[in-house]
Motif scaffolding. Structure first.
Motif, PDB file in Angstrom:
ATOM      1  N   THR A 298     -30.079 -24.282  57.520  1.00 24.87           N
ATOM      2  CA  THR A 298     -31.005 -24.956  58.430  1.00 24.87           C
ATOM      3  C   THR A 298     -30.345 -26.210  58.997  1.00 24.87           C
ATOM      4  OG1 THR A 298     -32.928 -24.163  57.199  1.00 24.87           O
ATOM      5  CG2 THR A 298     -33.257 -26.097  58.600  1.00 24.87           C
ATOM      6  N   PRO A 299     -30.300 -26.388  60.330  1.00 25.69           N
ATOM      7  CA  PRO A 299     -29.683 -27.585  60.920  1.00 25.69           C
ATOM      8  C   PRO A 299     -30.354 -28.872  60.443  1.00 25.69           C
ATOM      9  CG  PRO A 299     -30.026 -25.894  62.578  1.00 25.69           C
ATOM     10  CD  PRO A 299     -30.753 -25.435  61.346  1.00 25.69           C
ATOM     11  N   VAL A 300     -29.581 -29.961  60.433  1.00 24.27           N
ATOM     12  CA  VAL A 300     -30.048 -31.237  59.881  1.00 24.27           C
ATOM     13  C   VAL A 300     -29.751 -32.394  60.815  1.00 24.27           C
ATOM     14  CG1 VAL A 300     -29.518 -32.978  58.106  1.00 24.27           C
ATOM     15  CG2 VAL A 300     -29.974 -30.632  57.433  1.00 24.27           C
ATOM     16  N   VAL A 301     -30.756 -33.279  60.970  1.00 23.22           N
ATOM     17  CA  VAL A 301     -30.524 -34.626  61.485  1.00 23.22           C
ATOM     18  C   VAL A 301     -30.580 -35.535  60.264  1.00 23.22           C
ATOM     19  CG1 VAL A 301     -31.419 -36.538  62.860  1.00 23.22           C
ATOM     20  CG2 VAL A 301     -31.474 -34.210  63.774  1.00 23.22           C
ATOM     21  N   GLY A 302     -29.439 -36.104  59.904  1.00 23.76           N
ATOM     22  CA  GLY A 302     -29.355 -36.907  58.689  1.00 23.76           C
ATOM     23  C   GLY A 302     -29.323 -38.387  58.996  1.00 23.76           C
ATOM     24  N   LEU A 303     -30.042 -39.165  58.199  1.00 23.37           N
ATOM     25  CA  LEU A 303     -30.102 -40.620  58.359  1.00 23.37           C
ATOM     26  C   LEU A 303     -29.237 -41.246  57.267  1.00 23.37           C
ATOM     27  CD1 LEU A 303     -32.554 -39.535  59.937  1.00 23.37           C
ATOM     28  CD2 LEU A 303     -33.857 -41.507  59.133  1.00 23.37           C
ATOM     29  N   TYR A 304     -28.198 -41.987  57.681  1.00 18.45           N
ATOM     30  CA  TYR A 304     -27.191 -42.480  56.749  1.00 18.45           C
ATOM     31  C   TYR A 304     -27.005 -43.986  56.861  1.00 18.45           C
ATOM     32  CZ  TYR A 304     -25.741 -37.667  55.855  1.00 18.45           C
ATOM     33  OH  TYR A 304     -25.724 -36.342  55.491  1.00 18.45           O
ATOM     34  N   VAL A 305     -26.638 -44.590  55.734  1.00 19.68           N
ATOM     35  CA  VAL A 305     -26.199 -45.987  55.767  1.00 19.68           C
ATOM     36  C   VAL A 305     -24.776 -46.014  56.316  1.00 19.68           C
ATOM     37  CG1 VAL A 305     -27.688 -46.630  53.844  1.00 19.68           C
ATOM     38  CG2 VAL A 305     -25.343 -45.887  53.380  1.00 19.68           C
ATOM     39  N   LYS A 306     -24.266 -47.212  56.580  1.00 23.29           N
ATOM     40  CA  LYS A 306     -22.989 -47.309  57.292  1.00 23.29           C
ATOM     41  C   LYS A 306     -21.776 -46.943  56.434  1.00 23.29           C
ATOM     42  CE  LYS A 306     -22.136 -52.237  56.412  1.00 23.29           C
ATOM     43  NZ  LYS A 306     -21.838 -53.542  57.048  1.00 23.29           N
ATOM     44  N   ALA A 307     -21.912 -46.902  55.103  1.00 21.97           N
ATOM     45  CA  ALA A 307     -20.776 -46.602  54.225  1.00 21.97           C
ATOM     46  C   ALA A 307     -20.193 -45.230  54.547  1.00 21.97           C
ATOM     47  CB  ALA A 307     -21.217 -46.674  52.767  1.00 21.97           C
ATOM     48  N   LEU A 308     -18.908 -45.187  54.838  1.00 24.28           N
ATOM     49  CA  LEU A 308     -18.260 -43.961  55.309  1.00 24.28           C
ATOM     50  C   LEU A 308     -18.334 -42.833  54.294  1.00 24.28           C
ATOM     51  CD1 LEU A 308     -16.512 -42.447  57.373  1.00 24.28           C
ATOM     52  CD2 LEU A 308     -14.491 -43.464  56.287  1.00 24.28           C
ATOM     53  N   GLN A 309     -18.162 -43.147  52.999  1.00 17.58           N
ATOM     54  CA  GLN A 309     -18.095 -42.080  51.998  1.00 17.58           C
ATOM     55  C   GLN A 309     -19.361 -41.248  51.926  1.00 17.58           C
ATOM     56  OE1 GLN A 309     -17.874 -45.335  51.341  1.00 17.58           O
ATOM     57  NE2 GLN A 309     -18.947 -45.923  49.453  1.00 17.58           N
ATOM     58  N   HIS A 310     -20.515 -41.839  52.254  1.00 21.36           N
ATOM     59  CA  HIS A 310     -21.754 -41.064  52.238  1.00 21.36           C
ATOM     60  C   HIS A 310     -21.784 -40.046  53.375  1.00 21.36           C
ATOM     61  CE1 HIS A 310     -23.324 -43.646  49.147  1.00 21.36           C
ATOM     62  NE2 HIS A 310     -23.188 -44.711  49.890  1.00 21.36           N
ATOM     63  N   ARG A 311     -21.136 -40.384  54.484  1.00 19.41           N
ATOM     64  CA  ARG A 311     -21.163 -39.517  55.663  1.00 19.41           C
ATOM     65  C   ARG A 311     -20.099 -38.432  55.629  1.00 19.41           C
ATOM     66  NH1 ARG A 311     -19.701 -42.834  59.900  1.00 19.41           N
ATOM     67  NH2 ARG A 311     -19.493 -44.750  58.698  1.00 19.41           N
ATOM     68  N   THR A 312     -19.111 -38.574  54.741  1.00 19.85           N
ATOM     69  CA  THR A 312     -18.032 -37.589  54.674  1.00 19.85           C
ATOM     70  C   THR A 312     -18.180 -36.692  53.457  1.00 19.85           C
ATOM     71  OG1 THR A 312     -16.663 -39.246  53.532  1.00 19.85           O
ATOM     72  CG2 THR A 312     -16.403 -39.033  55.922  1.00 19.85           C
TER      73      THR A 312
END
Length: 349
Positions: A298-312
């Motif tokens: 299922t496609p996702v729109v994810g809300l992330y904090v600015k820390a790069l490791q969470h987004r990778t």
């Protein structure tokens, strides 16, 4: 002492302990893949739902390649023990903080052929168990603080998605796997009558899911912003997902927004996954439901904090997605407009 200082203090303690133990334990690294007996594998299992979900591709691939091998999980909390209790790929689960007599009999009374540590950073608990659990060979992910503890260390980029990192341990056994085979899954659980009825009668196909819960306070978005997003899409139906602690907020949104299909609370991640499987897309903070969506494609729109490791490392895996990144370390600082724009873009794809 604030949370960041506590975390840094704990990290320093782990690193110092690892250095001390490294002076005592000096297992030499082996370069050739392991080709010896593989009747039993012990895997040290991490403590959070998201980590548990992202471990499942390794279990699946191990069972596919070595169907007669027993897979033993060593768990460290009751929640994760329960999560894996119905996983057909798992032979036995040993809860380190459960019945101690049973744990010692199940773990320390035998010698495993292989031990896997899936953490890529030093953990006091994992390092001690790596030392105490007897295994012919022990393997982990390369880290300066892991040297000397393991016979095998695989080298994986720190920012690689966690499913690929876990499945990288297959190379130690001479069985590398493709990224496509590393999709996670949710072990099946009982489904309540209320959820079954909701799935059969609500007409969820094409609906947008909104997950309002998160594992950390810094990852929560605000109720007002969720309402703004829902009210913007006047011709779209929504369903709100939440953890038990946020059920009151879920009910308020359902009462305030006519576009929301009121839904019963889910009792486990398997039930949640059944709902997510029906959605057109899911909007969620960076939490375990990102990975449930990866399980269900299922496609996702994810809300992330600015820390790069969470987004990778913990980004959606093998699905279409967009990440909306906060300018700060708080998800609440993401604007409604940014999320609305991301939803519109994903709907157009």
């Amino acid at each position: 002492m604030n949370q960041k200082k506590k975390w840094k203090k704990k990290r320093l303690f782990r690193q110092v302990l690892a250095r001390i133990l490294q002076k005592i334990v000096k297992r030499p690294l082996v370069s050739e893949p392991y080709t010896g007996p593989l009747e039993t594998i012990a895997i040290l299992t991490q403590e959070k739902y998201g980590d548990a979900i992202l471990l499942t591709p390794l279990l699946k691939n191990l069972k596919n390649e070595f169907p007669d091998t027993e897979i033993h999980l060593v768990t460290f909390n009751k929640t994760i023990t329960e999560f894996f209790s119905t996983d057909s790929n798992v032979t036995a689960i040993h809860h380190a903080k459960g019945n101690l007599i049973s744990y010692f009999k199940g773990v320390f009374s035998q010698k495993f052929d292989m031990l896997f540590n899936t953490k890529d950073h030093p953990s006091t608990t994992f390092l001690i168990h790596s030392l105490l659990i007897r295994a012919h060979r022990k393997a982990g992910i390369d880290n300066d603080f892991h040297k000397g503890f393991y016979d095998y260390l695989i080298t994986v980029d720190y920012h690689s998605p966690i499913p690929l990192k876990n499945c990288g341990l297959m190379t130690i056994l001479g069985k590398p796997v493709s990224a496509e085979s590393c999709r996670p899954y949710i072990p099946p659980k009982p489904v309540s009558e209320k959820i079954t009825q909701f799935l059969e009668t609500s007409g969820l196909d094409g609906t947008i899911g909104i997950n309002i819960s998160a594992g950390w306070p810094t990852r929560y978005w605000t109720e007002d912003k969720w309402k703004t997003v829902i009210d913007t899409f006047t011709e779209q139906k929504f369903v709100v997902l939440s953890a038990p602690a946020d059920l009151e907020t879920k009910r308020r949104l359902e009462s305030a927004c006519p576009a929301i299909l009121a839904s019963p609370p889910t009792l486990n991640l398997y039930e949640t996954g059944m709902i997510i499987d029906k959605l057109r897309l899911l909007v969620t903070p960076d939490t375990s439901l990102v990975h449930v969506a990866s399980c269900q494609k299922t496609p996702v729109v994810g809300l992330y904090v600015k820390a790069l490791q969470h987004r990778t490392r913990f980004k959606p895996f093998l699905i279409d997605f967009l990440q909306v990144v906060s300018p700060t370390e708080y998800v609440r600082d993401i604007t409604s407009e940014a999320v609305i724009s991301a939803i519109n873009e994903l709907l157009r794809r």
